[in-house]
Design an enzyme around this catalytic site. Structure first.
Site, PDB file in Angstrom:
ATOM      1  N   SER A  33      -8.025  -4.408   7.701  1.00 29.37           N
ATOM      2  CA  SER A  33      -7.994  -3.430   6.612  1.00 29.37           C
ATOM      3  C   SER A  33      -9.335  -2.696   6.544  1.00 29.37           C
ATOM      4  O   SER A  33     -10.377  -3.277   6.871  1.00 29.37           O
ATOM      5  CB  SER A  33      -7.740  -4.202   5.312  1.00 29.37           C
ATOM      6  OG  SER A  33      -7.304  -3.348   4.298  1.00 29.37           O
ATOM      7  N   PRO A  34      -9.327  -1.424   6.125  1.00 28.84           N
ATOM      8  CA  PRO A  34     -10.606  -0.706   6.029  1.00 28.84           C
ATOM      9  C   PRO A  34     -11.523  -1.349   4.991  1.00 28.84           C
ATOM     10  O   PRO A  34     -11.079  -1.670   3.883  1.00 28.84           O
ATOM     11  CB  PRO A  34     -10.190   0.704   5.593  1.00 28.84           C
ATOM     12  CG  PRO A  34      -8.823   0.566   5.024  1.00 28.84           C
ATOM     13  CD  PRO A  34      -8.186  -0.590   5.713  1.00 28.84           C
ATOM     14  N   CYS A  36     -15.503  -0.799   3.399  1.00 28.36           N
ATOM     15  CA  CYS A  36     -16.795  -0.113   3.338  1.00 28.36           C
ATOM     16  C   CYS A  36     -17.925  -1.115   3.525  1.00 28.36           C
ATOM     17  O   CYS A  36     -17.924  -2.174   2.896  1.00 28.36           O
ATOM     18  CB  CYS A  36     -16.987   0.521   1.962  1.00 28.36           C
ATOM     19  SG  CYS A  36     -15.974   1.960   1.726  1.00 28.36           S
ATOM     20  N   ALA A  68     -13.384   3.542   4.747  1.00 24.83           N
ATOM     21  CA  ALA A  68     -13.231   4.865   4.132  1.00 24.83           C
ATOM     22  C   ALA A  68     -14.389   5.767   4.573  1.00 24.83           C
ATOM     23  O   ALA A  68     -15.558   5.464   4.327  1.00 24.83           O
ATOM     24  CB  ALA A  68     -13.219   4.731   2.615  1.00 24.83           C
ATOM     25  N   GLN A 110      -9.956   5.230   8.333  1.00 19.82           N
ATOM     26  CA  GLN A 110      -9.469   5.713   7.039  1.00 19.82           C
ATOM     27  C   GLN A 110     -10.350   6.879   6.594  1.00 19.82           C
ATOM     28  O   GLN A 110     -11.579   6.767   6.603  1.00 19.82           O
ATOM     29  CB  GLN A 110      -9.542   4.597   5.999  1.00 19.82           C
ATOM     30  CG  GLN A 110      -8.906   4.995   4.667  1.00 19.82           C
ATOM     31  CD  GLN A 110      -9.073   3.928   3.600  1.00 19.82           C
ATOM     32  OE1 GLN A 110     -10.195   3.563   3.256  1.00 19.82           O
ATOM     33  NE2 GLN A 110      -7.979   3.434   3.061  1.00 19.82           N
ATOM     34  N   TYR A 197      -9.224   7.025  -6.188  1.00 18.15           N
ATOM     35  CA  TYR A 197      -9.994   8.072  -5.517  1.00 18.15           C
ATOM     36  C   TYR A 197      -9.235   9.405  -5.583  1.00 18.15           C
ATOM     37  O   TYR A 197      -8.159   9.493  -6.185  1.00 18.15           O
ATOM     38  CB  TYR A 197     -10.340   7.633  -4.087  1.00 18.15           C
ATOM     39  CG  TYR A 197     -11.251   6.411  -4.079  1.00 18.15           C
ATOM     40  CD1 TYR A 197     -12.357   6.348  -4.929  1.00 18.15           C
ATOM     41  CD2 TYR A 197     -10.998   5.312  -3.262  1.00 18.15           C
ATOM     42  CE1 TYR A 197     -13.196   5.232  -4.953  1.00 18.15           C
ATOM     43  CE2 TYR A 197     -11.832   4.193  -3.283  1.00 18.15           C
ATOM     44  CZ  TYR A 197     -12.927   4.151  -4.135  1.00 18.15           C
ATOM     45  OH  TYR A 197     -13.748   3.058  -4.164  1.00 18.15           O
ATOM     46  N   ARG A 245      -2.611   5.170   2.456  1.00 22.15           N
ATOM     47  CA  ARG A 245      -2.714   3.989   1.574  1.00 22.15           C
ATOM     48  C   ARG A 245      -2.392   4.401   0.147  1.00 22.15           C
ATOM     49  O   ARG A 245      -3.018   5.313  -0.394  1.00 22.15           O
ATOM     50  CB  ARG A 245      -4.105   3.355   1.655  1.00 22.15           C
ATOM     51  CG  ARG A 245      -4.274   2.213   0.649  1.00 22.15           C
ATOM     52  CD  ARG A 245      -5.465   1.330   0.927  1.00 22.15           C
ATOM     53  NE  ARG A 245      -5.157   0.343   1.972  1.00 22.15           N
ATOM     54  CZ  ARG A 245      -5.889  -0.749   2.209  1.00 22.15           C
ATOM     55  NH1 ARG A 245      -6.968  -0.995   1.500  1.00 22.15           N
ATOM     56  NH2 ARG A 245      -5.538  -1.580   3.164  1.00 22.15           N
ATOM     57  N   GLY A 343      -8.312  -8.207   5.128  1.00 27.03           N
ATOM     58  CA  GLY A 343      -9.652  -7.718   4.849  1.00 27.03           C
ATOM     59  C   GLY A 343     -10.659  -8.853   4.909  1.00 27.03           C
ATOM     60  O   GLY A 343     -11.204  -9.193   5.962  1.00 27.03           O
ATOM     61  N   ARG A 344     -10.857  -9.505   3.757  1.00 25.65           N
ATOM     62  CA  ARG A 344     -11.912 -10.525   3.668  1.00 25.65           C
ATOM     63  C   ARG A 344     -11.696 -11.673   4.636  1.00 25.65           C
ATOM     64  O   ARG A 344     -12.658 -12.257   5.144  1.00 25.65           O
ATOM     65  CB  ARG A 344     -11.992 -11.027   2.217  1.00 25.65           C
ATOM     66  CG  ARG A 344     -12.494  -9.956   1.265  1.00 25.65           C
ATOM     67  CD  ARG A 344     -12.160 -10.268  -0.165  1.00 25.65           C
ATOM     68  NE  ARG A 344     -10.725 -10.286  -0.394  1.00 25.65           N
ATOM     69  CZ  ARG A 344     -10.150 -10.615  -1.536  1.00 25.65           C
ATOM     70  NH1 ARG A 344     -10.892 -10.977  -2.565  1.00 25.65           N
ATOM     71  NH2 ARG A 344      -8.835 -10.593  -1.676  1.00 25.65           N
TER      72      ARG A 344
HETATM   73  C1  LIG Z   1     -16.187  -5.254   1.339  1.00 26.74           C
HETATM   74  C2  LIG Z   1     -14.907  -4.522   1.066  1.00 26.74           C
HETATM   75  C3  LIG Z   1     -14.830  -3.159   1.287  1.00 26.74           C
HETATM   76  C4  LIG Z   1     -13.621  -2.470   1.089  1.00 26.74           C
HETATM   77  N1  LIG Z   1     -13.532  -1.142   1.410  1.00 26.74           N
HETATM   78  C5  LIG Z   1     -12.333  -0.524   1.385  1.00 26.74           C
HETATM   79  C6  LIG Z   1     -12.164   0.769   1.934  1.00 26.74           C
HETATM   80  O1  LIG Z   1     -13.068   1.354   2.528  1.00 26.74           O
HETATM   81  N2  LIG Z   1     -10.927   1.338   1.830  1.00 26.74           N
HETATM   82  C7  LIG Z   1      -9.863   0.685   1.250  1.00 26.74           C
HETATM   83  O2  LIG Z   1      -8.779   1.246   1.174  1.00 26.74           O
HETATM   84  N3  LIG Z   1     -10.001  -0.555   0.768  1.00 26.74           N
HETATM   85  C8  LIG Z   1     -11.184  -1.182   0.854  1.00 26.74           C
HETATM   86  N4  LIG Z   1     -11.289  -2.481   0.447  1.00 26.74           N
HETATM   87  C9  LIG Z   1     -10.058  -3.216   0.099  1.00 26.74           C
HETATM   88  C10 LIG Z   1      -9.550  -3.942   1.354  1.00 26.74           C
HETATM   89  O3  LIG Z   1      -9.206  -3.026   2.375  1.00 26.74           O
HETATM   90  C11 LIG Z   1      -8.336  -4.819   1.041  1.00 26.74           C
HETATM   91  O4  LIG Z   1      -7.277  -3.988   0.648  1.00 26.74           O
HETATM   92  C12 LIG Z   1      -8.616  -5.834  -0.059  1.00 26.74           C
HETATM   93  O5  LIG Z   1      -9.850  -6.508   0.195  1.00 26.74           O
HETATM   94  C13 LIG Z   1      -7.492  -6.870  -0.173  1.00 26.74           C
HETATM   95  O6  LIG Z   1      -7.280  -7.501   1.071  1.00 26.74           O
HETATM   96  P1  LIG Z   1      -7.900  -8.970   1.399  1.00 26.74           P
HETATM   97  O7  LIG Z   1      -7.418  -9.896   0.322  1.00 26.74           O
HETATM   98  O8  LIG Z   1      -7.328  -9.312   2.753  1.00 26.74           O
HETATM   99  O9  LIG Z   1      -9.374  -8.834   1.425  1.00 26.74           O
HETATM  100  C14 LIG Z   1     -12.485  -3.173   0.609  1.00 26.74           C
HETATM  101  C15 LIG Z   1     -12.588  -4.539   0.349  1.00 26.74           C
HETATM  102  C16 LIG Z   1     -13.763  -5.225   0.600  1.00 26.74           C
HETATM  103  C17 LIG Z   1     -13.809  -6.723   0.374  1.00 26.74           C
END
Ligand SMILES: Cc1cc2nc3c(=O)[nH]c(=O)nc-3n(C[C@H](O)[C@H](O)[C@H](O)COP(=O)(O)O)c2cc1C
Length: 403
Positions: A33-34, A36, A68, A110, A197, A245, A343-344
């Protein structure tokens, strides 16, 4: 469905089946997942981004989506976001896309504009709006923009309402950024239409109270996102995957969009050129007293993804606390989603996909880069022999060290 991991091959599990969209094949259904990283200077990618994202490709992810990336400087969340508002950004992005491609992941990115939620500090400084203390440190706040002059929450700056001319300019900026992403070699371009956003803020009646053709009823509120999608599809041609998204629900106490609205929007987005709907949620307000937030259990967006998948022709990606290989594979097998994004979990374990293969099937190290796999096979055999003889690494160590 119960499959015996001792005899299963990776092909038995849906998680490891390929998926072809517009001629690009994801080798398997799990992607990154994207996220930042707040590590860019003036929007430029650095060696940090290469190292960070390269880990996921070496770790076997089918798709890696770069964080992003702003379509214009005002659209950055913080001073440290990646950008593609200038041709000069393309070179650094080309290095990332070719690195991902060379190691077997579909390169994704993204694109985003933070709208009224822009101009904030990094999350480790509470993600609060920038103010004069940041200006003194060289990171001044900037004037944010949005569909209406409504702040994201209490104590947030008031954005400037975008004029129709600014909206047209913004659509062109999205298209230029997407063209640059395509030039850099990305095969999957995702639009950040969630989390409050700019795109999301046009869609939601919470943040869009315009009375012209870009507000009011559903047709007005979806107009800007659909113009962006059409302009991007025109700019990138027919071969690149376009994803969007969504926040599946606004998750606010009063008013706001529900899943039925997002299903309807997804149909329009799909007809306008979007291939993949990526399901997330929330973010339209920073006001915790009106934000009901979706309960964050494991796979907490699965019901939303399932609804969009059942009621539209889009390919559906799902994100949100997907951590377990069995859980991830079942989400594909049970038709909740076509792609799972992590993501995490990937930050914690960039080799998650390789470990998932071992958890769900007999595959030991065939899919690892041979530089790692050839070394890890003998290591595993030694550990297994040790375990069979009732020893632990510590007892063996004590023998050698004479402790
Ligand atoms: C450090 C960090 C940065 C993130 N940056 C973005 C981002 O750039 N774009 C986005 O759509 N979601 C962003 N998210 C949300 C994640 O893409 C993801 O949807 C969210 O963490 C839930 O998934 P997970 O439980 O697998 O972490 C970010 C999350 C984290 C933890």
């Amino acid at each position: 469905m119960t499959i015996d991991a001792r005899t299963a091959s990776t092909e038995d599990r849906a998680l490891f089946t390929p998926l072809t969209i517009r001629g690009t094949t994801l080798p398997l259904r799990a992607g990154v997942s994207p996220m930042c990283m707040y590590a860019a200077v003036d929007g430029f990618a650095s060696d940090f981004h290469l190292a960070h994202l390269g880990r996921f490709a070496l770790g076997g992810a089918g798709l890696v989506i770069v964080e992003a990336t702003a379509i214009e400087p005002r659209g950055r969340i913080s001073h440290f976001d990646l950008g593609l508002w200038d041709d000069a950004h393309v070179e650094g992005m080309t290095r990332i896309a070719s690195l991902l491609d060379a190691h077997g992941s579909v390169p994704g990115i993204q694109l985003g504009h933070a709208g009224r939620r822009a101009s904030v500090r990094e999350p480790w400084h509470a993600g609060a709006p920038l103010d004069e203390t940041d200006a003194l440190a060289g990171n001044p706040p900037w004037q944010t923009v949005g569909p209406s002059a409504l702040p994201a929450g209490p104590n947030w700056p008031v954005p400037t309402e975008m004029s129709e001319a600014e909206i047209a300019e913004s659509v062109a900026q999205w298209a230029s950024a997407a063209r640059r992403a395509a030039e850099a070699g990305f095969r999957y371009i995702e639009l950040h239409g969630a989390h409050g956003y700019l795109l999301h803020s046009f869609l939601s009646p919470i943040s869009n109270t315009r009375t012209d053709g870009y507000g009011g009823d559903t047709a007005g509120r979806i107009r800007y996102p659909l113009e962006v999608i059409r302009a991007i599809r025109k700019a990138i041609g027919d071969e690149i995957i376009l994803a969007y998204r969504v926040s599946s629900v606004d998750g606010v106490l009063d008013g706001g969009l529900g899943i039925e609205d997002i299903v309807e929007f997804s149909r329009h987005a799909n007809a306008a050129g979007v291939d993949v709907i990526d399901t997330s949620s929330g973010g339209i307000t920073t006001d915790r007293s009106s934000d009901t937030r979706v309960r964050r259990g494991f796979g907490f967006h699965a019901d939303f993804a399932r609804a969009i998948k059942a009621e539209t022709d889009a390919v559906v990606a799902c994100v949100g606390f997907i951590v377990d290989p069995e859980q991830a594979s079942r989400m594909i097998e049970d038709q909740d989603a076509d792609i799972v994004l992590l993501g995490r979990e990937m930050l914690d374990n960039p080799n998650w996909v390789h470990h998932a293969r071992r958890a769900l099937a007999t595959d030991e190290f065939e899919h690892w880069d041979q530089r790692f796999g050839s070394a890890l096979g003998p290591r595993l055999s030694t550990l297994q022999r040790l375990e069979e003889s009732g020893e632990t690494p510590l007892t063996r160590f004590e023998q050698y060290s004479g402790a």
